[in-house]
Write a protein that holds these residues in place. Structure first.
Motif, PDB file in Angstrom:
ATOM      1  N   PHE A  43     -29.075  33.034  13.370  1.00 24.07           N
ATOM      2  CA  PHE A  43     -27.938  33.059  12.452  1.00 24.07           C
ATOM      3  C   PHE A  43     -28.380  32.641  11.053  1.00 24.07           C
ATOM      4  O   PHE A  43     -28.063  33.304  10.060  1.00 24.07           O
ATOM      5  CB  PHE A  43     -26.814  32.153  12.959  1.00 24.07           C
ATOM      6  N   VAL A  44     -29.131  31.560  10.961  1.00 26.80           N
ATOM      7  CA  VAL A  44     -29.603  31.065   9.661  1.00 26.80           C
ATOM      8  C   VAL A  44     -30.432  32.132   8.951  1.00 26.80           C
ATOM      9  O   VAL A  44     -30.267  32.369   7.746  1.00 26.80           O
ATOM     10  CB  VAL A  44     -30.419  29.765   9.837  1.00 26.80           C
ATOM     11  N   ALA A  45     -31.313  32.809   9.680  1.00 24.92           N
ATOM     12  CA  ALA A  45     -32.165  33.837   9.075  1.00 24.92           C
ATOM     13  C   ALA A  45     -31.324  34.984   8.524  1.00 24.92           C
ATOM     14  O   ALA A  45     -31.585  35.496   7.429  1.00 24.92           O
ATOM     15  CB  ALA A  45     -33.174  34.355  10.100  1.00 24.92           C
ATOM     16  N   SER A  46     -30.289  35.392   9.255  1.00 26.22           N
ATOM     17  CA  SER A  46     -29.444  36.494   8.784  1.00 26.22           C
ATOM     18  C   SER A  46     -28.623  36.073   7.566  1.00 26.22           C
ATOM     19  O   SER A  46     -28.392  36.874   6.658  1.00 26.22           O
ATOM     20  CB  SER A  46     -28.536  37.002   9.908  1.00 26.22           C
ATOM     21  N   VAL A  47     -28.200  34.820   7.520  1.00 29.67           N
ATOM     22  CA  VAL A  47     -27.469  34.310   6.356  1.00 29.67           C
ATOM     23  C   VAL A  47     -28.407  34.251   5.147  1.00 29.67           C
ATOM     24  O   VAL A  47     -28.039  34.639   4.034  1.00 29.67           O
ATOM     25  CB  VAL A  47     -26.863  32.917   6.652  1.00 29.67           C
ATOM     26  N   GLN A  48     -29.624  33.815   5.372  1.00 33.20           N
ATOM     27  CA  GLN A  48     -30.593  33.701   4.283  1.00 33.20           C
ATOM     28  C   GLN A  48     -30.870  35.058   3.637  1.00 33.20           C
ATOM     29  O   GLN A  48     -31.041  35.152   2.421  1.00 33.20           O
ATOM     30  CB  GLN A  48     -31.887  33.090   4.814  1.00 33.20           C
ATOM     31  N   ARG A  49     -30.872  36.125   4.431  1.00 36.00           N
ATOM     32  CA  ARG A  49     -31.111  37.467   3.889  1.00 36.00           C
ATOM     33  C   ARG A  49     -30.006  37.909   2.931  1.00 36.00           C
ATOM     34  O   ARG A  49     -30.202  38.810   2.125  1.00 36.00           O
ATOM     35  CB  ARG A  49     -31.270  38.481   5.023  1.00 36.00           C
ATOM     36  N   MET A  50     -28.846  37.277   2.996  1.00 44.13           N
ATOM     37  CA  MET A  50     -27.753  37.613   2.076  1.00 44.13           C
ATOM     38  C   MET A  50     -27.983  37.018   0.687  1.00 44.13           C
ATOM     39  O   MET A  50     -27.286  37.372  -0.262  1.00 44.13           O
ATOM     40  CB  MET A  50     -26.418  37.124   2.640  1.00 44.13           C
ATOM     41  N   GLY A  51     -28.926  36.119   0.571  1.00 46.32           N
ATOM     42  CA  GLY A  51     -29.242  35.527  -0.729  1.00 46.32           C
ATOM     43  C   GLY A  51     -28.074  34.744  -1.305  1.00 46.32           C
ATOM     44  O   GLY A  51     -27.403  33.984  -0.601  1.00 46.32           O
ATOM     45  N   CYS A  52     -27.801  34.977  -2.592  1.00 46.79           N
ATOM     46  CA  CYS A  52     -26.764  34.204  -3.284  1.00 46.79           C
ATOM     47  C   CYS A  52     -25.346  34.592  -2.866  1.00 46.79           C
ATOM     48  O   CYS A  52     -24.381  33.966  -3.302  1.00 46.79           O
ATOM     49  CB  CYS A  52     -26.928  34.333  -4.797  1.00 46.79           C
ATOM     50  N   ARG A  53     -25.202  35.583  -1.993  1.00 48.60           N
ATOM     51  CA  ARG A  53     -23.869  35.966  -1.507  1.00 48.60           C
ATOM     52  C   ARG A  53     -23.419  35.097  -0.335  1.00 48.60           C
ATOM     53  O   ARG A  53     -22.331  35.288   0.196  1.00 48.60           O
ATOM     54  CB  ARG A  53     -23.851  37.441  -1.085  1.00 48.60           C
ATOM     55  N   ALA A  54     -24.246  34.144   0.068  1.00 45.78           N
ATOM     56  CA  ALA A  54     -23.894  33.292   1.212  1.00 45.78           C
ATOM     57  C   ALA A  54     -24.188  31.836   0.895  1.00 45.78           C
ATOM     58  O   ALA A  54     -25.105  31.522   0.133  1.00 45.78           O
ATOM     59  CB  ALA A  54     -24.680  33.725   2.447  1.00 45.78           C
ATOM     60  N   GLU A  55     -23.384  30.964   1.486  1.00 39.64           N
ATOM     61  CA  GLU A  55     -23.614  29.530   1.317  1.00 39.64           C
ATOM     62  C   GLU A  55     -23.058  28.770   2.516  1.00 39.64           C
ATOM     63  O   GLU A  55     -22.226  29.284   3.270  1.00 39.64           O
ATOM     64  CB  GLU A  55     -22.970  29.012   0.027  1.00 39.64           C
ATOM     65  N   TYR A  56     -23.543  27.550   2.670  1.00 38.08           N
ATOM     66  CA  TYR A  56     -23.044  26.642   3.696  1.00 38.08           C
ATOM     67  C   TYR A  56     -22.245  25.541   3.011  1.00 38.08           C
ATOM     68  O   TYR A  56     -22.593  25.101   1.916  1.00 38.08           O
ATOM     69  CB  TYR A  56     -24.197  25.982   4.460  1.00 38.08           C
ATOM     70  N   VAL A  57     -21.186  25.100   3.681  1.00 39.99           N
ATOM     71  CA  VAL A  57     -20.428  23.943   3.213  1.00 39.99           C
ATOM     72  C   VAL A  57     -20.368  22.964   4.372  1.00 39.99           C
ATOM     73  O   VAL A  57     -19.810  23.281   5.431  1.00 39.99           O
ATOM     74  CB  VAL A  57     -18.998  24.334   2.768  1.00 39.99           C
ATOM     75  N   ARG A  58     -20.978  21.803   4.179  1.00 41.23           N
ATOM     76  CA  ARG A  58     -20.915  20.761   5.211  1.00 41.23           C
ATOM     77  C   ARG A  58     -19.662  19.935   4.954  1.00 41.23           C
ATOM     78  O   ARG A  58     -19.402  19.494   3.839  1.00 41.23           O
ATOM     79  CB  ARG A  58     -22.155  19.888   5.173  1.00 41.23           C
ATOM     80  N   ILE A  59     -18.890  19.716   6.003  1.00 43.97           N
ATOM     81  CA  ILE A  59     -17.622  19.006   5.884  1.00 43.97           C
ATOM     82  C   ILE A  59     -17.874  17.528   5.614  1.00 43.97           C
ATOM     83  O   ILE A  59     -18.758  16.909   6.205  1.00 43.97           O
ATOM     84  CB  ILE A  59     -16.800  19.179   7.183  1.00 43.97           C
ATOM     85  N   SER A  60     -17.074  16.981   4.724  1.00 47.85           N
ATOM     86  CA  SER A  60     -17.184  15.560   4.381  1.00 47.85           C
ATOM     87  C   SER A  60     -16.375  14.741   5.376  1.00 47.85           C
ATOM     88  O   SER A  60     -15.161  14.662   5.278  1.00 47.85           O
ATOM     89  CB  SER A  60     -16.653  15.323   2.966  1.00 47.85           C
ATOM     90  N   GLY A  61     -17.038  14.144   6.332  1.00 54.89           N
ATOM     91  CA  GLY A  61     -16.369  13.273   7.290  1.00 54.89           C
ATOM     92  C   GLY A  61     -15.746  14.015   8.457  1.00 54.89           C
ATOM     93  O   GLY A  61     -15.641  15.236   8.471  1.00 54.89           O
ATOM     94  N   ASN A  62     -15.346  13.234   9.463  1.00 59.75           N
ATOM     95  CA  ASN A  62     -14.723  13.779  10.666  1.00 59.75           C
ATOM     96  C   ASN A  62     -13.229  13.503  10.641  1.00 59.75           C
ATOM     97  O   ASN A  62     -12.760  12.633   9.927  1.00 59.75           O
ATOM     98  CB  ASN A  62     -15.340  13.133  11.917  1.00 59.75           C
ATOM     99  N   GLY A  63     -12.509  14.227  11.445  1.00 56.77           N
ATOM    100  CA  GLY A  63     -11.072  14.007  11.552  1.00 56.77           C
ATOM    101  C   GLY A  63     -10.389  15.285  11.982  1.00 56.77           C
ATOM    102  O   GLY A  63     -10.946  16.376  11.840  1.00 56.77           O
ATOM    103  N   PRO A  64      -9.182  15.145  12.524  1.00 53.51           N
ATOM    104  CA  PRO A  64      -8.453  16.334  12.955  1.00 53.51           C
ATOM    105  C   PRO A  64      -8.236  17.282  11.775  1.00 53.51           C
ATOM    106  O   PRO A  64      -7.795  16.861  10.708  1.00 53.51           O
ATOM    107  CB  PRO A  64      -7.116  15.786  13.463  1.00 53.51           C
TER     108      PRO A  64
END
Length: 200
Positions: A43-64
């Motif tokens: 999955f990461v490799a396929s996302v990387q091939r999209m270049g600047c058209r893709a990004e990850y957002v890590r969630i700040s903290g846990n919670g419902p």
């Protein structure tokens, strides 16, 4: 073509690949939970091939619903700067549905799907074989109900528009022949009629 944002709830759905989003019209944002430590390499490799058209957002903290709120925030921010964008939320969480209804009410385009491959424009842009194109065209004709094309000219135009003008005349004709050969469509002169399986 207007931008199509695909927002993946990676806590809820884990796609194998982002390969179906190769077309330049797609933007991908993958929302990853605060406690998610691993993402599959494929999955990461396929996302990387999209270049600047893709990004990850890590969630700040846990919670419902923490991840859901992040997706909502990004849709709000993006829709303010790109009002013609289409938002595709990839999640099995029906909690997004009230947000989608609200967005539609304010004339923003949004839908939720359980998988990337369910997005209609993804299916259209990845229909490479005659059989795949035929399935996409038949699905669209079934959705049209009473507004189906009644002449060969409008049927050709509908198919051309469905595939965003990317098919040449021979490819459009091949789709029409496929519809006739399958028994889904009958053509007499310039008039087009539909089998009951396609709907009235």
């Amino acid at each position: 073509m207007r931008p199509n944002y695909v927002l993946v709830d990676f806590e809820n759905v884990r796609p194998d690949s982002a390969e179906l989003l190769a077309d330049e019209c797609f933007r991908l944002i993958v929302f990853v939970g605060a406690s998610q430590a691993k993402i599959p390499f494929e999955f990461v490799a396929s996302v990387q091939r999209m270049g600047c058209r893709a990004e990850y957002v890590r969630i700040s903290g846990n919670g419902p619903n923490a991840l859901d709120f992040h997706i909502s925030y990004y849709i709000g921010r993006l829709s303010a700067t790109e009002p013609t964008a289409f938002f595709h939320i990839i999640s099995k969480d029906s909690g997004f549905d009230p947000l989608i209804e609200h967005l539609r009410g304010v004339r923003s385009s949004a839908q939720r799907f359980a998988a990337i491959g369910e997005i209609p424009i993804v299916r259209v842009l990845n229909a490479r074989t005659p059989a795949q194109r035929l399935d996409v065209a038949l699905g669209r004709l079934r959705q049209m109900k009473a507004t189906k094309p009644a002449s060969i000219k409008t049927l050709n135009g509908t198919i051309s528009s469905l595939f965003l003008g990317r098919l040449n005349d021979d490819e459009v004709s091949a789709v029409v022949r496929g519809l006739v050969n399958r028994g889904s469509v009958s053509i007499v002169g310039n008039d087009v009629t539909y089998a009951p399986s396609v709907g009235v």
